[in-house]
Design a protein around this motif. Structure first.
Motif, mmCIF file in Angstrom:
data_model
loop_
_atom_site.group_PDB
_atom_site.id
_atom_site.type_symbol
_atom_site.label_atom_id
_atom_site.label_comp_id
_atom_site.label_asym_id
_atom_site.label_seq_id
_atom_site.Cartn_x
_atom_site.Cartn_y
_atom_site.Cartn_z
ATOM 1 N N MET A 109 28.122 7.528 -25.960
ATOM 2 C CA MET A 109 28.751 6.540 -24.867
ATOM 3 C C MET A 109 27.921 5.479 -25.051
ATOM 4 O O MET A 109 26.846 5.482 -25.643
ATOM 5 N N GLU A 110 28.711 4.362 -24.761
ATOM 6 C CA GLU A 110 27.966 2.692 -24.726
ATOM 7 C C GLU A 110 27.379 2.665 -23.412
ATOM 8 O O GLU A 110 27.972 2.679 -22.450
ATOM 9 N N ILE A 111 26.150 2.257 -23.201
ATOM 10 C CA ILE A 111 25.481 2.047 -21.901
ATOM 11 C C ILE A 111 24.924 0.457 -22.004
ATOM 12 O O ILE A 111 24.149 0.209 -22.929
ATOM 13 N N SER A 112 25.131 -0.188 -21.120
ATOM 14 C CA SER A 112 24.542 -1.583 -20.875
ATOM 15 C C SER A 112 23.710 -1.526 -19.419
ATOM 16 O O SER A 112 23.491 -0.318 -19.003
ATOM 17 N N PHE A 113 22.848 -2.495 -19.585
ATOM 18 C CA PHE A 113 22.070 -2.681 -18.195
ATOM 19 C C PHE A 113 22.849 -2.408 -16.852
ATOM 20 O O PHE A 113 22.252 -1.746 -15.959
ATOM 21 N N THR A 114 23.866 -3.173 -16.756
ATOM 22 C CA THR A 114 24.757 -2.921 -15.690
ATOM 23 C C THR A 114 25.154 -1.519 -15.322
ATOM 24 O O THR A 114 24.909 -0.948 -14.237
ATOM 25 N N GLY A 145 19.586 8.233 -29.538
ATOM 26 C CA GLY A 145 20.276 9.447 -29.562
ATOM 27 C C GLY A 145 21.753 9.312 -30.152
ATOM 28 O O GLY A 145 21.999 8.583 -31.011
ATOM 29 N N ARG A 146 22.824 10.109 -29.310
ATOM 30 C CA ARG A 146 24.039 9.945 -29.598
ATOM 31 C C ARG A 146 24.678 8.743 -28.974
ATOM 32 O O ARG A 146 25.827 8.465 -29.169
ATOM 33 N N HIS A 147 23.827 7.929 -28.322
ATOM 34 C CA HIS A 147 24.565 7.051 -27.521
ATOM 35 C C HIS A 147 24.106 5.630 -28.172
ATOM 36 O O HIS A 147 23.393 5.427 -28.976
ATOM 37 N N THR A 148 24.998 4.654 -27.614
ATOM 38 C CA THR A 148 24.686 3.324 -28.069
ATOM 39 C C THR A 148 24.202 2.308 -26.830
ATOM 40 O O THR A 148 24.697 2.167 -25.845
ATOM 41 N N VAL A 149 23.278 1.484 -27.065
ATOM 42 C CA VAL A 149 22.760 0.662 -26.117
ATOM 43 C C VAL A 149 23.100 -0.680 -26.493
ATOM 44 O O VAL A 149 22.828 -1.391 -27.403
ATOM 45 N N ARG A 150 23.542 -1.475 -25.444
ATOM 46 C CA ARG A 150 24.090 -2.835 -25.583
ATOM 47 C C ARG A 150 23.592 -3.630 -24.336
ATOM 48 O O ARG A 150 23.415 -3.339 -23.316
ATOM 49 N N GLU A 157 18.667 7.372 -21.876
ATOM 50 C CA GLU A 157 19.415 8.486 -22.595
ATOM 51 C C GLU A 157 19.636 9.501 -21.613
ATOM 52 O O GLU A 157 20.917 10.006 -21.687
ATOM 53 N N ARG A 158 18.847 9.886 -20.440
ATOM 54 C CA ARG A 158 19.273 10.826 -19.582
ATOM 55 C C ARG A 158 20.501 10.337 -18.822
ATOM 56 O O ARG A 158 21.390 11.221 -18.602
ATOM 57 N N ALA A 159 20.506 9.058 -18.258
ATOM 58 C CA ALA A 159 21.761 8.604 -17.786
ATOM 59 C C ALA A 159 22.837 8.740 -18.235
ATOM 60 O O ALA A 159 23.933 9.046 -17.918
ATOM 61 N N ALA A 160 22.697 8.167 -19.815
ATOM 62 C CA ALA A 160 24.087 8.454 -20.759
ATOM 63 C C ALA A 160 24.670 9.529 -20.759
ATOM 64 O O ALA A 160 25.792 10.078 -20.589
ATOM 65 N N ASP A 161 23.588 10.687 -21.071
ATOM 66 C CA ASP A 161 24.055 12.074 -21.178
ATOM 67 C C ASP A 161 24.424 12.578 -19.737
ATOM 68 O O ASP A 161 25.754 13.145 -19.855
ATOM 69 N N ARG A 162 24.168 12.254 -18.539
ATOM 70 C CA ARG A 162 24.640 12.624 -17.133
ATOM 71 C C ARG A 162 26.138 12.049 -17.304
ATOM 72 O O ARG A 162 26.989 12.662 -16.569
ATOM 73 N N GLU A 198 28.207 10.987 -19.306
ATOM 74 C CA GLU A 198 29.044 11.669 -20.532
ATOM 75 C C GLU A 198 29.542 13.282 -19.876
ATOM 76 O O GLU A 198 30.523 13.297 -20.156
ATOM 77 N N ASN A 199 28.797 13.625 -19.276
ATOM 78 C CA ASN A 199 28.915 14.982 -18.752
ATOM 79 C C ASN A 199 29.686 14.971 -17.347
ATOM 80 O O ASN A 199 30.027 16.161 -16.597
ATOM 81 N N GLY A 200 30.041 13.800 -16.731
ATOM 82 C CA GLY A 200 30.580 13.607 -15.502
ATOM 83 C C GLY A 200 29.961 14.028 -14.176
ATOM 84 O O GLY A 200 30.381 14.369 -13.300
ATOM 85 N N ASP A 201 28.509 13.663 -14.494
ATOM 86 C CA ASP A 201 27.703 14.277 -13.203
ATOM 87 C C ASP A 201 27.779 12.924 -12.416
ATOM 88 O O ASP A 201 27.013 11.795 -12.771
ATOM 89 N N PHE A 202 28.393 12.569 -11.221
ATOM 90 C CA PHE A 202 28.491 11.665 -10.456
ATOM 91 C C PHE A 202 28.325 11.901 -8.865
ATOM 92 O O PHE A 202 28.778 11.512 -8.064
#
Ligand code: SF4
Length: 236
Positions: free
Chosen positions: A1-6, A114-119, A202-207, A209-213
Motif C-alpha cells: 500500500m501507499e502511505i503518506s505522512f498524513t 518493504g512491500r509498500h510505497t512511502v510518499r 512499515e508496521r503501520a502500513a502492514d496493519r 493492509e490487514n484491516g487492523d482498525f
C-alpha cells in the motif's frame, strides 16, 4: 500500500479514525484556521514558483488562491483574510533577509519500503551557502507551543527520511516556520532514529493492509469525529 505522512499520523493517533477518513471517506470539515492555513500554503507555493520577489505579487497570489470555505459568515471570512495579509507581509519582510537558495517548493518524494510505497510533499527545501539542505514546514497555527517537541519533529523526520531515501542526500537542518508568529524553530537533523521510524511506518502500513482498525480512545478529546464516532469517549 501507499502511505503518506498524513495517513501515518492519523493511523498512529487512532486506527479507527484512519478507517473513518481513508476507508469510509468521511471528510474533516474546514474550519477558519484550517481554511486560512490552506490559503497561505497555496499563496506561498504560487509566489515562490513565480520567482517575482515583490510584496504585491505575494498578495496577488494570496487573493488568487484564497479558499472561501469554512467560515461562518462574511465578517469572519474578512477578518481571516486580513489576518492572512498581515502574516504574509511579515513573511515577505523576513524573506528579504534570507541567505539560502530555494531548492524546492511543494517537493514530492516517493520511495519503496518493504512491500509498500512511502510518499510525501515537503513545503520547502533550501540550500545553505555551505551546501547543507534545510527542510522547512510551514505552520499556520497561532499557538506556538501546541504540541510536544516529539510531535513537532515527527513530520520533519518523516520528510528527512524521504529525502534521504529518494534523493540519497542527508538533510542538515529541520525547520518549522510558524508563519503567524513569524518564528522559526530550527534544529540539526539527527538521523540516528531513521531505522526506528522506517520500522514504525512499515508496521503501520502492514496493519492498515490487514484491516487492523482497533480504536485508540486516548485521542478522542481532540478528534474531529468525537461527536459522531461510535467509539468516542468524548461526545459531550
Ligand atoms: S472519536 Fe476517538 S475512537 Fe473515534 S475516531 Fe476519534 S479518536 Fe478514534
Amino acid at each position: 500500500m501507499e502511505i503518506s505522512f498524513t495517513r501515518f499520523r492519523v493511523y498512529s493517533e487512532c486506527p479507527w479514525k484512519y478507517k473513518l477518513m481513508f476507508v469510509d471517506g468521511k471528510k474533516v470539515p474546514l474550519t477558519p484556521a484550517s481554511s486560512l492555513g490552506l490559503s497561505l500554503h497555496r499563496a506561498l507555493e504560487s509566489f515562490h514558483r513565480s520567482r517575482v520577489n515583490e510584496l504585491d505579487k505575494l498578495l496577488d497570489c494570496y487573493e488568487e488562491r484564497w479558499i472561501g470555505g469554512g467560515y461562518a459568515d462574511e465578517q469572519v471570512k474578512k477578518e481571516h483574510f486580513d489576518k492572512g495579509i498581515k502574516i504574509l507581509e511579515k513573511y515577505f519582510k523576513q524573506e528579504q533577509e534570507r541567505r539560502t537558495q530555494i531548492e524546492g517548493i511543494e517537493r514530492e518524494f516517493i520511495y519503496p519500503l518493504g512491500r509498500h510505497t512511502v510518499r510525501g510533499m515537503i513545503d520547502r527545501m533550501d540550500k545553505h551557502p555551505d551546501g547543507g539542505l534545510e527542510i522547512i514546514d510551514y505552520k499556520t497555527s497561532l499557538d506556538f507551543d501546541e504540541k510536544s517537541p516529539v510531535d513537532r519533529t515527527l513530520q520533519l523526520r518523516f520528510y528527512a527520511l524521504g529525502v534521504r531515501e529518494s534523493l540519497g542526500v542527508k538533510p542538515s537542518w529541520l525547520t518549522i516556520h510558524y508563519l503567524a508568529a513569524g518564528k522559526r524553530e530550527r534544529e540539526p537533523y539527527d538521523d540516528s532514529r531513521e531505522d526506528e521510524l522506517k520500522a514504525a511506518i512499515e508496521r503501520a502500513a502492514d496493519r492498515i493492509e490487514n484491516g487492523d482498525f482497533k480504536p485508540d480512545t486516548a485521542f478522542c478529546p481532540s478528534c474531529d469525529f468525537r461527536r459522531t464516532c461510535t467509539h468516542s469517549t468524548a461526545r459531550s
